[in-house]
Scaffold this active site. Structure first.
Site, short mmCIF file in Angstrom:
data_model
loop_
_atom_site.label_atom_id
_atom_site.label_comp_id
_atom_site.label_asym_id
_atom_site.label_seq_id
_atom_site.Cartn_x
_atom_site.Cartn_y
_atom_site.Cartn_z
N LEU A 50 -8.53 -2.92 38.74
CA LEU A 50 -7.49 -2.88 37.72
C LEU A 50 -6.14 -3.03 38.43
CD1 LEU A 50 -8.52 0.15 35.45
CD2 LEU A 50 -8.83 -2.29 34.96
N ASP A 51 -5.17 -3.66 37.76
CA ASP A 51 -3.82 -3.72 38.30
C ASP A 51 -3.33 -2.32 38.63
OD1 ASP A 51 -3.89 -6.42 37.80
OD2 ASP A 51 -2.52 -6.35 36.10
N GLN A 52 -2.48 -2.21 39.65
CA GLN A 52 -1.94 -0.91 40.04
C GLN A 52 -1.28 -0.19 38.86
OE1 GLN A 52 0.93 -1.09 43.22
NE2 GLN A 52 1.12 1.13 43.39
N THR A 54 -1.97 -0.49 35.69
CA THR A 54 -2.88 -0.25 34.57
C THR A 54 -3.69 1.02 34.81
OG1 THR A 54 -3.09 -2.64 34.24
CG2 THR A 54 -4.78 -1.25 33.22
N ARG A 154 -1.64 -9.36 30.47
CA ARG A 154 -0.18 -9.34 30.54
C ARG A 154 0.39 -10.74 30.31
NH1 ARG A 154 0.51 -6.02 36.12
NH2 ARG A 154 2.73 -6.06 35.57
#
Length: 208
Positions: A50-52, A54, A154
């Site tokens: 997961l993105d940092q 998120t 996003r």
């Protein structure tokens, strides 16, 4: 960081916003979900990220065969994922799913930013509005990525004119200012256990 599920083959965690999934480059980017897990579960292996910014559910394998099987399941789109996001703009609440089908490409001179480009990788996201904000021009969306591109949700939401609140990469300043964190949360994860073949499903409420 909360462990949601653990058995002999895999574990699931609720990642907080702001924590890396895996180590980055440099000594200041070694603290992450994976290294924290290895303190208690030294055999933990990365399956996806997961993105940092998120938050939400991530699954890790506890042995190599499980890592291989889970990675193949993600690649074959046999893992169901659902996210929640607060976005800019008022959208009608609906039970009907809409589809964003726009190819995504890394904007190399401006990396890590990604853009919509015809030469990019095919990228598909399903979405619907589940709630309107009581006082601000915002909507809570349920999101189901059908592909797994970097920053897909996003980029897609920006492309349709509804950037995510708190998005430092893709939202204009006034939308970034709506929240001190990216308002994107991986709330549901469902898959078939690679050893027992049991159907597993986890949910985790957003903490915003």
């Amino acid at each position: 960081m909360q462990i949601v599920h653990v058995d002999d083959d895999l574990l699931v965690v609720n990642k907080p916003s702001g924590l890396l999934s895996v180590p980055g480059k440099g000594p200041d980017k070694q603290d992450c979900v994976w290294t924290r897990l290895q303190v208690r579960h030294p055999s933990a292996l990365v399956v996806h990220r997961l993105d940092q910014a998120t938050s939400g559910l991530m699954v890790f394998a506890l042995n190599v065969p499980t890592q291989r099987a889970l990675s193949m399941a993600f690649e074959a789109r046999q893992v169901d994922k659902q996210y929640l996001a607060w976005v800019e703009g008022v959208l009608p609440v609906s039970d009907d799913w809409q589809t964003i089908d726009l190819p995504i490409l890394l904007d190399w001179p401006n990396r890590p930013v990604h853009i919509i480009d015809a030469s990019g990788k095919p990228s598909v996201t399903r979405w619907r509005c589940v709630q309107q904000h009581a006082t601000l021009p915002g909507s809570l969306l349920a999101l189901q990525p059908q592909t797994g591109r970097t920053h897909q949700l996003r980029v897609h939401l920006k492309a349709i004119g509804h950037p995510i609140w708190g998005d430092a990469l893709y939202a204009p300043p006034e939308v970034q200012a709506r929240s001190s964190r990216l308002m994107l949360h991986a709330q549901m994860l469902a898959l078939q256990h690679p050893v027992s073949s049991q159907a597993l499903r986890w949910t985790c409420a957003a903490s915003w």
